[in-house]
Design a protein around this motif. Sequence first.
Motif, PDB file in Angstrom:
ATOM      1  N   TYR A 321       0.800  -1.222   0.000  1.00 51.23           N
ATOM      2  CA  TYR A 321       0.000   0.000   0.000  1.00 51.23           C
ATOM      3  C   TYR A 321       0.837   1.279   0.000  1.00 51.23           C
ATOM      4  O   TYR A 321       1.907   1.340   0.592  1.00 51.23           O
ATOM      5  CB  TYR A 321      -0.911   0.009   1.236  1.00 51.23           C
ATOM      6  CG  TYR A 321      -1.697  -1.280   1.347  1.00 51.23           C
ATOM      7  CD1 TYR A 321      -2.910  -1.427   0.678  1.00 51.23           C
ATOM      8  CD2 TYR A 321      -1.191  -2.374   2.056  1.00 51.23           C
ATOM      9  CE1 TYR A 321      -3.611  -2.627   0.731  1.00 51.23           C
ATOM     10  CE2 TYR A 321      -1.889  -3.570   2.117  1.00 51.23           C
ATOM     11  CZ  TYR A 321      -3.090  -3.695   1.459  1.00 51.23           C
ATOM     12  OH  TYR A 321      -3.768  -4.882   1.498  1.00 51.23           O
ATOM     13  N   VAL A 323      -0.232   5.199   1.083  1.00 48.06           N
ATOM     14  CA  VAL A 323      -1.336   5.927   1.706  1.00 48.06           C
ATOM     15  C   VAL A 323      -1.155   7.435   1.531  1.00 48.06           C
ATOM     16  O   VAL A 323      -0.174   8.008   1.996  1.00 48.06           O
ATOM     17  CB  VAL A 323      -1.437   5.610   3.220  1.00 48.06           C
ATOM     18  CG1 VAL A 323      -2.574   6.413   3.854  1.00 48.06           C
ATOM     19  CG2 VAL A 323      -1.633   4.122   3.458  1.00 48.06           C
ATOM     20  N   THR A 404       2.844  -1.218   4.223  1.00 46.46           N
ATOM     21  CA  THR A 404       2.565   0.143   3.754  1.00 46.46           C
ATOM     22  C   THR A 404       3.896   0.805   3.429  1.00 46.46           C
ATOM     23  O   THR A 404       4.723   1.002   4.320  1.00 46.46           O
ATOM     24  CB  THR A 404       1.799   0.938   4.829  1.00 46.46           C
ATOM     25  OG1 THR A 404       0.553   0.263   5.079  1.00 46.46           O
ATOM     26  CG2 THR A 404       1.536   2.362   4.368  1.00 46.46           C
ATOM     27  N   ASN A 407       3.668   7.062   3.331  1.00 49.49           N
ATOM     28  CA  ASN A 407       2.570   7.999   3.528  1.00 49.49           C
ATOM     29  C   ASN A 407       2.960   9.321   2.867  1.00 49.49           C
ATOM     30  O   ASN A 407       4.073   9.812   3.053  1.00 49.49           O
ATOM     31  CB  ASN A 407       2.306   8.233   5.022  1.00 49.49           C
ATOM     32  CG  ASN A 407       1.369   9.413   5.272  1.00 49.49           C
ATOM     33  OD1 ASN A 407       1.734  10.383   5.920  1.00 49.49           O
ATOM     34  ND2 ASN A 407       0.162   9.358   4.731  1.00 49.49           N
TER      35      ASN A 407
END
Length: 557
Positions: A321, A323, A404, A407
């Motif tokens: 991911y 984000v 993840t 960000n």
Amino acid sequence: MQPRHLLPIGFLLVAAACGSSAPETLADMPNLETTRVLADITRLSSDEFQGRAPGSEGERLSVQYLTDEFTAAGLEPGNPDGSWVQKVPLVGMRPMVTAPFTITQGGKARQMKVLGEIVPFTRRVSETVTLNKSDVVFVGYGIQAPEFQWDDYKGVDVKGKTILMLVNDPPVPGSGLGGLDPATFGGKAMTYYGRWVYKFEKAAEMGAAGVLVIHETGPAGYPFAVAQVMGGERFNLSTPDKNMGKSAIEGWISLEATTDLFTGAGLNFDELKAKAATRDFTPVPLKATASVTLSQTIRTLDSQNVVATITGSDAALKDEYVVYSAHWDHLGIGAPGPDGDTIYNGAMDNASGTATLLELARAFKSLPTAPKRTVVFLAVTAEEQGLLGSEYYARFPLYPLNRTLANVNVDGMNMWGRTSDVTVIGMGASDLDDYLTAAAKEQNRIPMPDPESEKGFYYRSDHFNFAKVGVPALYIDDGTTFIDKPAGYGKQKRDDFTRLDYHKPSDQVKPDWDLSGLAEDGKLLFAVGYRVAMAPTYPEWKPGNEFKAIRDRALNR
Ligand SMILES: [Zn+2]
């Protein structure tokens, strides 16, 4: 790790391997459509949305608007339970001073002007909290940092006492920028130790009953009026211990009131402030006691993070991911501004970032093929209350943090036109800065470190909660050199915003806004997230970064 100049070549190889439809250069990537961005900002910051306070009608409208727009753009509900939201349990508390904040010194009791001289609050979920003749002690910068051989608490037990401390890191003299020692507390740049969040945490750990940070406009980065806004309803994450581990009273005290207090004890504030920037400092009793009672109404509510996804196109990588985040909330309705307006519209802060998040989602969705990895668009709540929505996400992530990759946070966009540079907050923290540098180069722009690194912006928005759990996080800010504008234009605009509009009802859509710079900055953010979502390797924190060890642990290495 690859040197930064090789990164673009790496991207080309990856892109070439996965077919011709994947854009390679910025020129091939979709543009952000500024008319849509402005329309979203205008709507989100309209009076109808009432300043978007958590738990208000403004929240209901904001969440609905975001859900509608993500749906219209063709995204998928981002909560694995099939919904568009992640519930964030909050407790909202509205404190009232029911016994005056009294400082007694030399036999004389002085009632402090609440909001004028002192802003007391509490995070304890309790109907009353009290300080009762609690001894007042000055603890310098309120820092214990073994790695810098620093201890502002040495020799004194502050249990049950009320401690006053300076904002920011100690300015330790040295040979670096601003005449400071770059090896101690980051030199001119603020470290986490300079943030009031740290100072309150440490004070609680030391058992202080009261903790007041001395407010100085320069170092805090915003005027006392901003601290005063904190006098309304305050929110916290609803935790099992009801925050009883926090100090009973937290808050701010004005510089003027502090100086008086020192004078009353026969002490010189400026001298002791200078002493506090040395390792020899020891806490100083101010020969005074503090008393106050706060009573508060308490309500619990579920606020909401809004979350949407674009599932990755690669069967093996779609469970990894990237984000994007932006906080949708602002301050709601509060004390009137000079023209009597009570709605804190938050157009720049952060309707602009929220609108950019929506437009990034539309841009990703417009690609002929989705990126290999899944892209998550997270509009978080309660940033203005202390980064609560993102903290909740980081504690209860919807997608595994160890899968993840990054960000990318958006908080406040450039509204004043194109710039030849772009500011990278906390520049040099991670490989994401190399991605950004490569993309900026394609726009013939230069990444620059934060000109106000002393204000600690890296610790002041939602990406920090990702960093704290080890996820490399990128946070950029407006450039400072505006194209076709006189020198100093950017600084002027920024200073005007901080002075006139920041966290005030006047943070509204302005007739002279020019979103051409927003479009370019937004495209950089697109490029970074897209390339990370396509890259063969995970971005890393740079060696020596304070979050690297956390990431290494999370990734079992
Ligand atoms: Zn804000």
